[in-house]
Structure formats: structure tokens, C-alpha cells
Scaffold this motif. Structure first.
Motif, short mmCIF file in Angstrom:
data_model
loop_
_atom_site.label_atom_id
_atom_site.label_comp_id
_atom_site.label_asym_id
_atom_site.label_seq_id
_atom_site.Cartn_x
_atom_site.Cartn_y
_atom_site.Cartn_z
N TYR A 14 -1.18 -42.63 -14.40
CA TYR A 14 -0.74 -41.36 -13.84
C TYR A 14 0.46 -40.87 -14.63
O TYR A 14 1.41 -41.62 -14.87
CB TYR A 14 -0.37 -41.54 -12.36
N ILE A 15 0.39 -39.60 -15.06
CA ILE A 15 1.54 -39.01 -15.76
C ILE A 15 1.95 -37.75 -15.01
O ILE A 15 1.15 -36.86 -14.75
CB ILE A 15 1.21 -38.68 -17.23
N TRP A 16 3.22 -37.73 -14.68
CA TRP A 16 3.85 -36.59 -14.00
C TRP A 16 4.79 -35.96 -15.02
O TRP A 16 5.61 -36.66 -15.63
CB TRP A 16 4.61 -37.14 -12.80
N SER A 17 4.67 -34.67 -15.22
CA SER A 17 5.62 -33.99 -16.10
C SER A 17 5.89 -32.63 -15.48
O SER A 17 5.09 -31.71 -15.58
CB SER A 17 5.05 -33.87 -17.51
N ASN A 18 7.01 -32.53 -14.79
CA ASN A 18 7.30 -31.38 -13.95
C ASN A 18 8.39 -30.52 -14.58
O ASN A 18 9.56 -30.90 -14.58
CB ASN A 18 7.71 -31.88 -12.56
N GLY A 19 7.98 -29.40 -15.16
CA GLY A 19 8.97 -28.48 -15.72
C GLY A 19 9.62 -29.00 -16.98
O GLY A 19 10.83 -28.86 -17.15
N VAL A 20 8.84 -29.62 -17.84
CA VAL A 20 9.42 -30.25 -19.03
C VAL A 20 8.84 -29.69 -20.33
O VAL A 20 9.58 -29.20 -21.19
CB VAL A 20 9.20 -31.78 -18.99
N ILE A 21 7.51 -29.75 -20.48
CA ILE A 21 6.97 -29.49 -21.82
C ILE A 21 7.10 -28.03 -22.25
O ILE A 21 7.01 -27.73 -23.44
CB ILE A 21 5.52 -30.02 -22.00
N HIS A 22 7.38 -27.12 -21.31
CA HIS A 22 7.65 -25.73 -21.71
C HIS A 22 9.03 -25.60 -22.37
O HIS A 22 9.39 -24.52 -22.80
CB HIS A 22 7.50 -24.76 -20.53
N HIS A 23 9.77 -26.70 -22.44
CA HIS A 23 11.06 -26.70 -23.15
C HIS A 23 10.96 -27.40 -24.50
O HIS A 23 11.98 -27.70 -25.11
CB HIS A 23 12.14 -27.38 -22.31
N THR A 24 9.73 -27.71 -24.94
CA THR A 24 9.57 -28.33 -26.26
C THR A 24 9.24 -27.23 -27.27
O THR A 24 8.82 -26.14 -26.87
CB THR A 24 8.43 -29.37 -26.25
N PRO A 25 9.36 -27.51 -28.56
CA PRO A 25 9.01 -26.48 -29.55
C PRO A 25 7.53 -26.11 -29.53
O PRO A 25 7.15 -25.06 -30.03
CB PRO A 25 9.38 -27.13 -30.89
N THR A 53 4.53 -26.39 -26.66
CA THR A 53 4.09 -26.81 -25.33
C THR A 53 2.67 -27.39 -25.35
O THR A 53 2.39 -28.42 -24.74
CB THR A 53 4.15 -25.60 -24.36
N ARG A 54 1.80 -26.73 -26.10
CA ARG A 54 0.40 -27.17 -26.17
C ARG A 54 0.28 -28.56 -26.79
O ARG A 54 -0.50 -29.40 -26.35
CB ARG A 54 -0.41 -26.13 -26.96
N LYS A 55 1.05 -28.77 -27.86
CA LYS A 55 1.02 -30.07 -28.55
C LYS A 55 1.56 -31.19 -27.64
O LYS A 55 1.00 -32.28 -27.58
CB LYS A 55 1.87 -29.98 -29.82
N ALA A 56 2.62 -30.87 -26.92
CA ALA A 56 3.20 -31.86 -26.00
C ALA A 56 2.17 -32.23 -24.94
O ALA A 56 2.06 -33.40 -24.52
CB ALA A 56 4.46 -31.31 -25.35
N PHE A 57 1.37 -31.24 -24.51
CA PHE A 57 0.31 -31.49 -23.52
C PHE A 57 -0.69 -32.51 -24.07
O PHE A 57 -1.07 -33.47 -23.40
CB PHE A 57 -0.37 -30.16 -23.18
N THR A 58 -1.11 -32.31 -25.32
CA THR A 58 -2.05 -33.24 -25.96
C THR A 58 -1.46 -34.64 -26.05
O THR A 58 -2.15 -35.63 -25.79
CB THR A 58 -2.41 -32.75 -27.37
#
Ligand SMILES: [Zn+2]
Length: 319
Positions: free
Chosen positions: A181-192, A194-199
Motif C-alpha cells: 500500500y502506498i499513500w501519497s497525499n498532497g506530495v507529487i504535485h510539488h515535484t518537477p 508529477t506524472r513521472k513521480a506517479f510512475t
């Protein structure tokens, strides 16, 4: 650092070497200091009970160590240093955060499911959700880029089933397919990216595991353009000055709704200022739609996509 995390870790430099742990100091709770050597030559230190997978910590490297941390890292480091140890974060007490977690976890995830599972809080910041998953009995790992890891580690210290790791979510120091289980709440939209962080998060999830993401929703044109204009200035001013302006802006939260439901005067000035700072400080901040993020899940082969009525919160099972 807890030894169970060794089964999950991977070298972010080569992504294929085998890792060897050397313990230098261990107390009655955990490994306080030591080294993790990769067969590729990379050496990562364990400092203050947190394994450090960022290049500037590598013991085998001399060059590249003086690279300044990114604006986003600096801004969140400031935020968690300033507010990270508070009982109320994002306007929520610990008990309220538990309810928040279960609301955002979707219909399949509950304490019974989490017990004994390997979980990740991708971008754990202050560490409260890593702590909550540990309390639910998961082998709970929290990953973060910045010095918030020191506060997160302090929060999870009493749990032998919790461990905090410092690393980059764009190149996470974990093997593929290891988390349930991976929870990521309000985080990857702060990376350069977002789509890549999702992958990247999808890759380290097991088949049959659940990925749970919450991102800022895209709103109307006027909101988007006004926020972009204000953020042009706020992301460029010194963090301390921004904090001052955030305190001045607190009464606005009596009329402007926040994603975290923090409001004035329900919450204190300081609690409101934290939420305003969180919105206006980081350089990267992307906004998304349910349709767009559902499509990302499909592209990565997920099924049972559950779109929650809390935009943009989506939980799905890896196929
Ligand atoms: Zn390696």
C-alpha cells in the motif's frame, strides 16, 4: 532505522546492486548510525537513525556534495521545522488525522487490511501518516526529501514496525514491487514532474497492492490565474517574509475554504498560517482533474479505480 527496511531498499544510483548493512551504533530501540554499501560502490550513511539516500550524503562521493537543495526542499524544511512538531497539523489533531486518513484511504483500506502489510508514505513530511499506519500494525515506511525526516523519525520512534528514509520520490530508494500500500497525499504535485513521480510510485508497489494519491484539483479560470499570479511572488520571497504575510492573511480563512478544512477562528493563527504557507511557498504546484489522474492509473495497468468524492483523491489496485 529498523532492520526490516533492508528487505525493501534499493540503491538509487544503480538500481541493481546488492546492499550490505554495517551497524556502527545501535541502542535498545533501533540502528542509530552505520552504513549501507552497494556492490556498485555507492555508500549511504545512516545518521540519527535515518538512512540517507541523497547524493549529497554519499560517503563514496566528493563532487556534487555542495549542490544547494531545491527551493521545494528548502521551503518544506522551513515549514516542518516551524510547525512539524505541533499537535495540530493542517488544522487536524492526531485523532482527526486518523479519520482523515481513513476517509482518503477508500473503501478497501482499513486497519485490518494494513496489519502486517508493507506500507509507504510517499512524501511523509512531518510523519503523522507514517505514524498512523504504524499504529494500525503496518510495516510503515516514510520517505521524504528534506530534513522533515528528523521530525518524522521522532514521531515514529516508539514503533518497532516503522522506519523513516531520506530520499527522492522521483528516484525512490526502494525495490520494484515491494509495497502493499502506498499513500501519497498532497506530495507529487510539488515535484518537477508529477506524472513521472506517479510512475515511480506505481513501480515500487506490489501487484495487487493499492496506490492512494491525493492531488490539488484544478478549479475555475479565475481561481487558477489569481493563484498563479500570487504564487509568482510568494515562491520567490524569503521563507521568513512569506511566513509573516501568511500570519497577516489568516483572517481570510474565515471566508476562503481550504482543502484541509482549516478555518479561522476554528483553528489558531499559527495553524492557519501553516496551511497558507503550505499553499504559497513551494515553487512546483500542479493542479489536476479526476479524469486526468484516472487515466494515469489506467496507463500504469491499475484496476478497481475508486475516485473518491474528495477531489482529486483516487485509490486503485495494481493489476
Ligand atoms: Zn548501487
Amino acid at each position: 532505522m529498523r532492520e526490516f527496511v533492508m528487505t525493501l531498499l534499493d540503491c538509487p544510483a544503480c538500481r541493481k546492486g546488492s546492499l550490505k548493512l554495517t551497524i556502527e551504533e545501535k541502542n535498545n530501540i533501533e540502528i542509530v548510525s552505520g552504513k549501507i554499501n552497494c556492490s556498485c560502490g555507492a555508500i549511504y550513511p545512516i545518521i540519527n537513525a535515518v538512512p540517507r539516500f541523497l547524493d549529497n550524503y554519499r560517503l563514496d562521493k566528493t563532487e556534487g556534495k555542495d549542490v544547494k537543495s531545491s527551493q521545494v526542499q528548502q521551503r518544506f524544511e522551513y515549514q516542518w521545522k516551524r510547525w512539524g512538531r505541533d499537535e495540530v497539523i493542517f488544522g487536524r489533531t492526531r485523532e482527526e488525522s486518523k479519520k482523515f486518513f481513513l476517509d482518503y484511504a477508500g473503501s478497501k483500506i482499513n486497519p485490518g487490511y494494513l496489519k502486517g502489510k508493507f506500507t509507504l508514505d510517499g512524501g511523509c513530511g512531518h510523519g503523522r501518516f507514517a505514524e498512523i499506519m504504524a499504529e494500525f500494525g503496518a510495516y510503515s515506511v516514510g520517505l521524504d526529501l528534506g530534513s522533515g525526516v528528523e521530525i518524522a523519525r521522532y514521531r515514529v520512534e516508539k514503533y518497532s514496525n516503522a522506519c523513516i528514509v531520506q530520499g527522492d520520490i522521483i528516484n525512490p530508494p526502494f525495490k520494484r514491487g515491494v509495497f502493499d500500500y502506498i499513500w501519497s497525499n498532497g506530495v507529487i504535485h510539488h515535484t518537477p514532474d508529477t506524472r513521472k513521480a506517479f510512475t515511480r510510485l506505481a513501480e515500487i508497489l506490489k501487484k495487487g497492492g493499492y496506490l492512494d494519491i491525493w492531488l490539488y484539483p484544478k478549479k475555475g479560470f479565475l481561481w487558477e490565474i489569481s493563484q498563479k499570479s500570487i504564487r509568482f511572488f510568494t515562491t520567490r520571497m524569503p521563507a521568513g517574509l512569506l511566513e509573516f504575510f501568511c500570519y497577516l492573511a489568516v483572517p481570510l480563512l474565515s471566508v476562503v475554504p481550504t482543502f484541509s478544512k482549516t478555518s479561522f477562528p476554528k483553528n489558531s493563527w499559527s495553524q492557519c498560517a501553516q496551511v497558507i504557507y503550505d499553499w504559497y511557498s513551494p515553487k512546483y504546484q500542479t493542479h489536476h482533474t479526476n479524469k486526468e489522474v484516472s487515466e494515469w492509473y489506467r496507463q500504469e495497468g491499475f484496476m478497481d479505480i475508486e475516485v473518491l468524492d474528495l477531489p482529486v483523491a483516487i485509490v486503485a489496485k495494481k493489476g
